[in-house]
Design a protein around this motif. Structure first.
Motif, PDB file in Angstrom:
ATOM      1  N   SER A 128      -4.138   9.777  -7.651  1.00  0.00           N
ATOM      2  CA  SER A 128      -3.137   9.875  -8.629  1.00  0.00           C
ATOM      3  C   SER A 128      -1.725  10.278  -7.821  1.00  0.00           C
ATOM      4  O   SER A 128      -0.748   9.521  -8.243  1.00  0.00           O
ATOM      5  N   ALA A 129      -1.984  11.109  -6.928  1.00  0.00           N
ATOM      6  CA  ALA A 129      -0.593  11.506  -6.232  1.00  0.00           C
ATOM      7  C   ALA A 129       0.088  10.093  -5.403  1.00  0.00           C
ATOM      8  O   ALA A 129       1.354  10.241  -5.598  1.00  0.00           O
ATOM      9  N   ALA A 130      -0.926   9.688  -4.979  1.00  0.00           N
ATOM     10  CA  ALA A 130      -0.540   8.308  -4.019  1.00  0.00           C
ATOM     11  C   ALA A 130       0.305   7.414  -5.107  1.00  0.00           C
ATOM     12  O   ALA A 130       1.190   6.839  -4.851  1.00  0.00           O
ATOM     13  N   ASP A 160      -8.823   4.686  -1.743  1.00  0.00           N
ATOM     14  CA  ASP A 160      -9.683   5.594  -0.749  1.00  0.00           C
ATOM     15  C   ASP A 160      -9.089   6.791  -0.591  1.00  0.00           C
ATOM     16  O   ASP A 160      -7.899   7.005  -0.517  1.00  0.00           O
ATOM     17  N   VAL A 161     -10.079   7.924  -0.288  1.00  0.00           N
ATOM     18  CA  VAL A 161      -9.378   9.149   0.245  1.00  0.00           C
ATOM     19  C   VAL A 161     -10.122   9.352   1.828  1.00  0.00           C
ATOM     20  O   VAL A 161     -11.459   9.182   1.786  1.00  0.00           O
ATOM     21  N   ARG A 218       0.908  -1.317  -0.147  1.00  0.00           N
ATOM     22  CA  ARG A 218       0.135  -0.148   0.107  1.00  0.00           C
ATOM     23  C   ARG A 218       0.840   1.145  -0.087  1.00  0.00           C
ATOM     24  O   ARG A 218       2.216   1.302   0.478  1.00  0.00           O
ATOM     25  N   VAL A 219       0.230   2.371  -0.315  1.00  0.00           N
ATOM     26  CA  VAL A 219       0.976   3.581  -0.403  1.00  0.00           C
ATOM     27  C   VAL A 219      -0.113   4.738   0.209  1.00  0.00           C
ATOM     28  O   VAL A 219      -1.363   4.677  -0.321  1.00  0.00           O
ATOM     29  N   GLU A 220       0.463   5.574   0.931  1.00  0.00           N
ATOM     30  CA  GLU A 220      -0.431   6.712   1.223  1.00  0.00           C
ATOM     31  C   GLU A 220       0.068   8.085   1.023  1.00  0.00           C
ATOM     32  O   GLU A 220       1.352   8.194   1.036  1.00  0.00           O
ATOM     33  N   PHE A 221      -0.756   8.973   0.483  1.00  0.00           N
ATOM     34  CA  PHE A 221      -0.176  10.295   0.227  1.00  0.00           C
ATOM     35  C   PHE A 221      -1.206  11.528   1.172  1.00  0.00           C
ATOM     36  O   PHE A 221      -2.448  11.133   0.749  1.00  0.00           O
ATOM     37  N   SER A 222      -0.623  12.303   1.807  1.00  0.00           N
ATOM     38  CA  SER A 222      -1.504  13.107   2.570  1.00  0.00           C
ATOM     39  C   SER A 222      -1.157  14.970   2.162  1.00  0.00           C
ATOM     40  O   SER A 222       0.148  15.128   2.131  1.00  0.00           O
ATOM     41  N   ARG A 232      -7.425  18.524   5.779  1.00  0.00           N
ATOM     42  CA  ARG A 232      -6.301  17.352   5.387  1.00  0.00           C
ATOM     43  C   ARG A 232      -6.983  16.237   5.115  1.00  0.00           C
ATOM     44  O   ARG A 232      -7.766  15.641   5.945  1.00  0.00           O
ATOM     45  N   VAL A 233      -6.413  15.801   4.057  1.00  0.00           N
ATOM     46  CA  VAL A 233      -7.193  14.577   3.515  1.00  0.00           C
ATOM     47  C   VAL A 233      -5.751  13.395   3.053  1.00  0.00           C
ATOM     48  O   VAL A 233      -4.708  13.810   2.743  1.00  0.00           O
ATOM     49  N   THR A 234      -6.317  12.247   3.089  1.00  0.00           N
ATOM     50  CA  THR A 234      -5.141  11.173   2.931  1.00  0.00           C
ATOM     51  C   THR A 234      -5.804  10.040   1.694  1.00  0.00           C
ATOM     52  O   THR A 234      -6.811   9.674   2.068  1.00  0.00           O
ATOM     53  N   ALA A 235      -4.908  10.008   0.737  1.00  0.00           N
ATOM     54  CA  ALA A 235      -5.369   8.963  -0.356  1.00  0.00           C
ATOM     55  C   ALA A 235      -4.558   7.686   0.172  1.00  0.00           C
ATOM     56  O   ALA A 235      -3.531   7.819   0.503  1.00  0.00           O
TER      57      ALA A 235
END
Length: 297
Positions: free
Chosen positions: A215-217, A264-265, A163-167, A243-246
Motif C-alpha cells: 500500500s505504501a508503494a 511483491d514484497v 513500476r514503483v518500489e518502497f523500502s 529490511r523489506v522492499t515492496a
C-alpha cells in the motif's frame, strides 16, 4: 507443502490408521517401507475398507494403500505440481528429496496459492530500463529510513511496465504499534521466549504489517491511487530488524483509470516473502496537491 508428514508402516491396520487420523486431525498417511514411500492411504480408502462386509479392522494398510506414489521435489513449481496431480488423477503428491520423504502437497495446500497460479499476470521478457524518480505527491511525510523509486511521474503516462518500489526496515516499534492498532497481539510477534519455541525460532512481524508496504508503494504512484482488490500469498516470514522492499509493477490496463499490478514484497536478499496481484484506480490529484520531483537515474 505440509511438513512433517504423518507416516505408517505397511503392516499397521485399518483400525490403527483410523485412530491416527482422528488423533492427528489428518486425512491421509504415507506408508513408508525401508525408508521409502511405498504408498498412501486416504480417508476415502478407510471408508471403502470399513464399508466392506468382511471385518476390515485388522486388514493391513498395504492391502488398501494406493501405489505407486505420485511424487514431486521441493524445488518444483506449483504449476508443475498441479499438472502432476492432474496427470495421475490424485489429490496429493509426496514430496521427496534425495529419496527422503520431506513433505506432502494436497489440494488444500494448492488452494491457498491458486489465485497466484491462475490469475497473476506476468510480463514476457525483461522490462526495458526506464528513468527512476523520487516523487512526493500524496504522502503527508517521509522518514529518513524510507526509500522509494518510481518509473514515471505522470498519471497520464502510466502504462504496462511502469513500476514503483518502497523500502523500509521493520522495527520493534513498528510491530508493537501495529499490534495495538490492529488488536493482533499474538505472542509470536511480541514474546521472544514464546516465539523461540515455534517453527520460526524467533519473533516475526505480522504478515499484514509487511504486506502494508505494498500500500505504501502504491501511494507513491503518480496520481491518487485507490485499492479495488488485492490477492496475496505469504511465502516466508520477516524478523524484526529486517529490511523489506515492496515492488509493484503494472501488468495490465483494464480501462483508462484502472490497472492490474503484480505486488511483491522482497527481503534483503531479494527473495519474495509475499507474492500478489492488485487492481487499483488512479484518479487525478486534487488541485491542492504539491508535487516534488527528483530524478535519481
Amino acid at each position: 507443502m505440509s511438513t512433517p508428514v504423518v507416516t505408517a508402516a505397511p503392516d499397521e491396520t485399518v483400525s490403527d490408521a483410523a485412530g491416527t487420523f482422528l488423533e492427528e486431525g489428518i486425512s491421509s498417511v504415507v506408508i513408508v517401507e525401508d525408508d521409502e514411500a511405498a504408498g498412501i492411504v486416504t480417508g476415502t480408502d478407510l471408508i471403502r475398507a470399513l464399508d466392506q462386509n468382511e471385518s476390515p479392522r485388522e486388514k493391513p494398510l498395504e492391502a488398501i494403500m494406493s501405489t505407486p506414489v505420485a511424487t514431486t521435489d521441493p524445488d518444483a513449481e506449483l504449476k508443475d505440481a498441479l499438472e502432476t496431480m492432474h496427470d495421475h488423477g490424485v489429490a496429493r503428491l509426496v514430496v521427496v528429496e534425495d529419496s527422503r520423504l520431506v513433505g506432502l502437497v494436497s489440494t488444500d495446500d494448492v488452494i491457498r496459492y491458486a489465485p497466484q497460479v491462475f490469475h497473476r499476470g506476468a510480463l514476457a521478457g525483461e522490462s526495458e530500463p526506464t528513468a527512476q524518480y523520487h516523487a512526493r505527491q500524496e504522502t503527508e511525510y517521509e522518514l529518513s529510513d524510507w526509500e522509494f523509486e518510481c518509473s514515471t511521474v505522470s498519471r497520464d503516462q502510466l502504462s504496462v511496465g511502469d513500476r514503483v518500489e518502497f523500502s523500509k526496515t521493520i522495527s520493534e516499534t513498528d510491530v508493537r504499534s501495529f499490534a495495538t492498532a490492529s488488536g493482533d497481539t499474538n505472542r509470536l510477534h511480541l514474546d521472544e521466549s514464546y516465539a523461540r519455541e515455534t517453527r520460526f525460532g524467533q519473533r516475526i512481524a505480522h504478515g499484514t504489517l509487511v504486506s502494508g508496504l505494498i500500500s505504501a508503494a502504491l501511494a507513491r504512484l503518480p496520481g491518487l491511487t485507490i485499492y479495488v482488490s488485492q490477492d496475496l500469498a505469504f511465502l516466508g516470514p520477516i524478523g524484526l530488524g529486517e529490511r523489506v522492499t515492496a515492488v509493484c509493477e503494472i501488468v495490465g490496463e483494464i480501462s483508462d483509470r484502472k490497472f492490474e499490478l503484480t505486488t511483491d514484497v522482497l527481503n534483503a536478499d531479494g527473495e519474495r516473502v509475499i507474492e500478489g496481484e492488485a487492481t487499483v484506480l488512479v484518479d487525478d490529484l486534487p488541485e491542492t496537491a504539491a508535487i516534488e520531483i527528483e530524478a535519481v537515474a
